[in-house]
Design a protein around this motif. Sequence first.
Motif, PDB file in Angstrom:
ATOM      1  N   GLN A  44       5.986  -8.533   1.742  1.00 15.13           N
ATOM      2  CA  GLN A  44       4.958  -7.671   2.327  1.00 15.13           C
ATOM      3  C   GLN A  44       5.237  -6.201   2.030  1.00 15.13           C
ATOM      4  O   GLN A  44       4.321  -5.432   1.721  1.00 15.13           O
ATOM      5  CB  GLN A  44       4.899  -7.889   3.837  1.00 15.13           C
ATOM      6  N   ARG A  45       6.504  -5.815   2.114  1.00 16.18           N
ATOM      7  CA  ARG A  45       6.857  -4.428   1.821  1.00 16.18           C
ATOM      8  C   ARG A  45       6.620  -4.107   0.354  1.00 16.18           C
ATOM      9  O   ARG A  45       6.203  -2.995   0.009  1.00 16.18           O
ATOM     10  CB  ARG A  45       8.323  -4.198   2.176  1.00 16.18           C
ATOM     11  N   THR A  48       2.905  -3.585  -0.115  1.00 13.51           N
ATOM     12  CA  THR A  48       2.516  -2.297   0.473  1.00 13.51           C
ATOM     13  C   THR A  48       2.873  -1.139  -0.451  1.00 13.51           C
ATOM     14  O   THR A  48       2.107  -0.174  -0.581  1.00 13.51           O
ATOM     15  CB  THR A  48       3.221  -2.104   1.828  1.00 13.51           C
ATOM     16  N   ALA A  51       0.221  -0.627  -2.981  1.00 20.03           N
ATOM     17  CA  ALA A  51      -1.127  -0.331  -2.478  1.00 20.03           C
ATOM     18  C   ALA A  51      -1.385   1.168  -2.504  1.00 20.03           C
ATOM     19  O   ALA A  51      -1.635   1.798  -1.479  1.00 20.03           O
ATOM     20  CB  ALA A  51      -1.290  -0.894  -1.068  1.00 20.03           C
ATOM     21  N   SER A  52      -1.309   1.734  -3.694  1.00 19.00           N
ATOM     22  CA  SER A  52      -1.496   3.177  -3.870  1.00 19.00           C
ATOM     23  C   SER A  52      -2.471   3.408  -5.019  1.00 19.00           C
ATOM     24  O   SER A  52      -2.215   2.971  -6.154  1.00 19.00           O
ATOM     25  CB  SER A  52      -0.154   3.857  -4.165  1.00 19.00           C
ATOM     26  N   GLY A 286       9.941   0.044  -3.078  1.00 18.85           N
ATOM     27  CA  GLY A 286       9.280   0.176  -1.777  1.00 18.85           C
ATOM     28  C   GLY A 286      10.089  -0.478  -0.680  1.00 18.85           C
ATOM     29  O   GLY A 286      10.247   0.064   0.425  1.00 18.85           O
TER      30      GLY A 286
END
Length: 426
Positions: A44-45, A48, A51-52, A286
Motif C-alpha cells: 500500500q505504501r 501511494t 500516486a503522484s 516511498g
Amino acid sequence: MTIALLILLIVGLIAIGLPIAFALLAACLVYFTVTPALDIIVVQRMVTALASFPLLAVPFFVLTGTIMARGGIAERLIGFADVLVGHLRGGLAQVNVMNSVLIGGMSGSASADAAIDSKVLVPIMRRKGYSNGFASALTATSSVFSPILPPSISLVIYGVLADVSIGDLFIAGLGVAAVMLVVMMVTVHIMSIRNGYAPSRRRASLVEIGAAAKHSFFALMMPVLLLVGLRAGVFTPTELAAVSVVYSLFIAMFVYREISWGSLMPILREASLTTAMIMLIIAASGAFGLVVSYEQIPRQMKAVLDAASVSPIIFMLMVAGALLILGMVLESLSLMIILIPVLAPIGEALGIPAVQLGLMLVLVFTIGGITPPVGTISFTVCAITGCRLGEFTRAFLPFLVGLILVTLAVILFPALTTYLPAVLRH
C-alpha cells in the motif's frame, strides 16, 4: 541506531548484487516486522508513493530520449555543434561538450546522452587522433548537462520527493548549465593545448551557420518549444513530457524518416523497461521514506546541526563532500532515492532555497554516477568504447576538478539557482 542498521543492511544487499529496489524493500519488511506499532502494508505504501501526477513525466521523458537516440535527431545536433565550436582548439572535443548541451535539453538522461556520444562521437575522435581515455572521459563528463537541464528526469524525481516546483528546478538548471559550459570548454581548451589536439574545421561563416541551423531546425526547435511552452504556462511539466514525445516522434517518423512503424515496438520496449526500473525504485523509496519519517531522522539530524552551530553553507559542503565519497562506491540513483527524503527537510529548516539544494544534490549525485569505481555512466561509456578503467580514471581527473568548481559555485552563490526562477515567475 535502527536506521543505521537498516542502511548497513541496504548497502550489504546492494554489495552482493541485489537491485536497489529489492534492497530497500527488504529493509522495510524487516523494519515493519519488528515494529508492531506500525500497522502498515508495504505494498500500500509503494502504491501511494507512485500516486503522484508529476511522476507521469518520467516515462514520457524516457521515451523521448529513446526516440532521439534512434530518430536521427542526435546526429543532426552533432553537425550543428560542429559548425558552432569545431573551429576552437580541440574542435571535436568542444563539439562533444556542445552536443551534450543540445541533447541534454531533450533527453533528460545522462545515460542516454553518454550512450549516444559514445557510439557516434568517440569513434570519430579516435580516428582524428584523440586518445580513447580522453574521448571516453569527456563523453562521460559532458553527460552531466542532461540531469540539470530541462527535461531532467533527476529534477523531476527530486521535485516529487522533496515537494518542490519542477518548473522552478528546470529554470534554475539553465544558470548552472551556463556556468558548467564555460568551465567545461575552458578545461577542454587547456587539455587540448597540452595534448596537441587541433580544431576540427575552420571557423564557419554566418551563411554556413545558417545552413546548419536550417538543416537541424526541427531538432533545435524542440528545447525552444519545451521551455517557451513551460514558462508561458501553455502546459505543466507533466504535459510538457507528453508533448516532447509527440514532437520527437513526429520529427523522427515524418520529417527525418529515421523511424518506421515497424521499429516502434523495440523503442517502446526499451523505454518501458527503463521506466519500470525507475518506478520500482521510487515505489520502494516511498516505503523507506515512511521508516525515515517514523524514526524522526530529519529532526534528529537538525538538532545535531543546531547544537554544532552549522551554517547552511557548511551543511551543503559537508553533504557534497560525503556524497562525492559515497558516489564512488554506491550507485547514484540509489543514493538519491534514499537521501533526498532526509536531506530536503533539513535544508528547508536551515533556510536553504529548495531549488539551490536540489540542483546541488542532483549535480553531486550525477558526478557520483561518473566517478569510478562504481559510476554507472563510466561503466556504460567504457563498455561501449572499450576504454580501460585505469585509462578512463586518469583522463577524468581534470574534468572532476572542473565539476567540483561548479558544485562550489552552486553552494556559494545562491543567486545562480534562484535568480532566473524568481525573474521568470513574474
